[in-house]
Enzyme design. Structure first.
Site, PDB file in Angstrom:
ATOM      1  N   CYS A   1      32.682  14.709  31.247  1.00 40.15           N
ATOM      2  CA  CYS A   1      32.370  13.355  31.711  1.00 40.15           C
ATOM      3  C   CYS A   1      33.360  12.350  31.115  1.00 40.15           C
ATOM      4  O   CYS A   1      34.535  12.399  31.432  1.00 40.15           O
ATOM      5  CB  CYS A   1      30.913  13.039  31.388  1.00 40.15           C
TER       6      CYS A   1
ATOM      7  N   HIS B   1      27.569  17.937  33.506  1.00 37.23           N
ATOM      8  CA  HIS B   1      27.182  18.204  32.110  1.00 37.23           C
ATOM      9  C   HIS B   1      26.551  19.582  31.936  1.00 37.23           C
ATOM     10  O   HIS B   1      25.318  19.697  31.920  1.00 37.23           O
ATOM     11  CB  HIS B   1      26.174  17.141  31.653  1.00 37.23           C
TER      12      HIS B   1
ATOM     13  N   GLU C   1      26.185  21.111  29.272  1.00 42.98           N
ATOM     14  CA  GLU C   1      25.438  21.128  28.003  1.00 42.98           C
ATOM     15  C   GLU C   1      23.993  20.669  28.176  1.00 42.98           C
ATOM     16  O   GLU C   1      23.173  20.849  27.275  1.00 42.98           O
ATOM     17  CB  GLU C   1      26.159  20.251  26.958  1.00 42.98           C
TER      18      GLU C   1
END
Lengths: 79, 229
Positions: B87, B204, B206
């Site tokens: 990002c 994302h 994660e």
């Protein structure tokens, strides 16, 4: 000495911000507005007193930070 | 695997990233401050996370890309070190010239906070060995400036060298223009450096590493990294 750096999206680079401004102008009743492009203006106070050197210095700043030359073009003027 | 997470003023996804890294590697990542001028000895992976570094002033990632820590990070890249930018981290890598191209305001001008589908384009890189080639994975995304752009020659070079890491696709895995809601050129969600050791992507992974988060589609990326170093 003061330098003014004008940074604009390169032609051909999509400028949705300019488009949105254009649409808002149309909804306010302003007719006859063609393409709208939005950029930014950055004014720099420089210690340098020689105009040619001041301009070169501002151009170097524009290349290194103020503009991203992948997507933006810039113009430096002394004011 | 020794990982380090860089914190800039305005970084806000470092905790999510630390959870994902610790889950896959078993070790807690180091935290690196943006003013540091050297990386700790033995760091294998540098991670630039999401957020709004320096309030997105000037351009997203522009100020962070010129911070002191970016010099040792560029040296780490030149040595063939691993770097992951997610990002805002992807934007910083582009601004720093460690990846080509740039990320423009989303084509529709809207901040997009939603789930997207990405296709894994290759599985022989340090980031993707634990995926299947062509696998379609879910990933949360949350960005206002994810519209990837580069000139046609650069895009052709990226494609030719197999440097497109992930593409936005439909659930069925088709990279149709409508699947790239931010307007990204050729549906590009993430790209690699020439040596395939630096990855930048907008979504994302994660944030999808535990069933409690709603899925584990992002975990193989971190398991791949854990196995790589």
């Amino acid at each position: 000495m003061k330098a003014r750096v004008t940074v604009m999206p390169k032609s051909g680079v999509l400028d949705p911000q300019g488009k949105a401004i254009g649409h808002a102008l149309a909804s306010l009743g302003f007719a006859g507005v063609g393409e709208v492009r939005a950029g930014k203006v950055i004014e720099l106070e420089l210690a340098e007193t020689d105009p040619a050197r001041a301009k070169a210095e501002a151009e170097e700043m524009a290349r290194k930070l103020l503009a991203n030359t992948v997507i933006e073009s810039f113009r430096v003027e002394l004011v | 695997m020794k990982a380090g997470i860089v914190i800039f003023p305005g970084t806000n996804r470092e905790r999510d990233m630390a959870i994902a890294l610790e889950r896959a590697t078993g070790a807690r990542p180091r935290v690196l401050w943006h003013r540091e001028t050297a990386l700790p000895e033995g760091i294998d992976l540098v991670v630039l996370c999401g957020g709004f570094s320096y309030g997105d002033y000037l351009r997203c990632g522009a100020i962070a890309a010129r911070s002191p820590i970016m010099r040792p990070i560029a040296e780490h890249a030149a040595r063939g070190g691993l770097i992951l930018g997610v990002c805002n981290g992807f934007q910083i890598l582009c601004e720093a010239g460690l990846l080509p191209g740039a990320l423009l305001r989303n084509a529709g001008l809207r901040f997009l906070s939603m789930e997207c589908r990405m296709r894994v384009e290759r599985t022989d890189t340090p980031f993707t060995t634990h995926y299947q080639r062509g696998q379609v994975i879910r990933a949360p995304m949350a960005h206002g400036d994810g519209n990837y752009i580069a000139d046609a020659a650069t895009l052709d070079r990226l494609e030719g060298e197999g440097r497109v890491a992930f593409r936005y696709v439909t659930e069925a895995g088709d990279a149709v223009p409508e699947a790239a809601l931010n307007g990204a050129a050729r549906n590009i969600a993430g790209i690699y450096s020439g040596n395939l050791r630096v990855l930048g992507l907008m979504p994302h992974p994660e944030d999808l590493v535990d069933p409690l988060m709603g899925g584990t589609d992002g975990l193989p990326l971190f398991e791949s990294l854990a196995a790589a170093a």
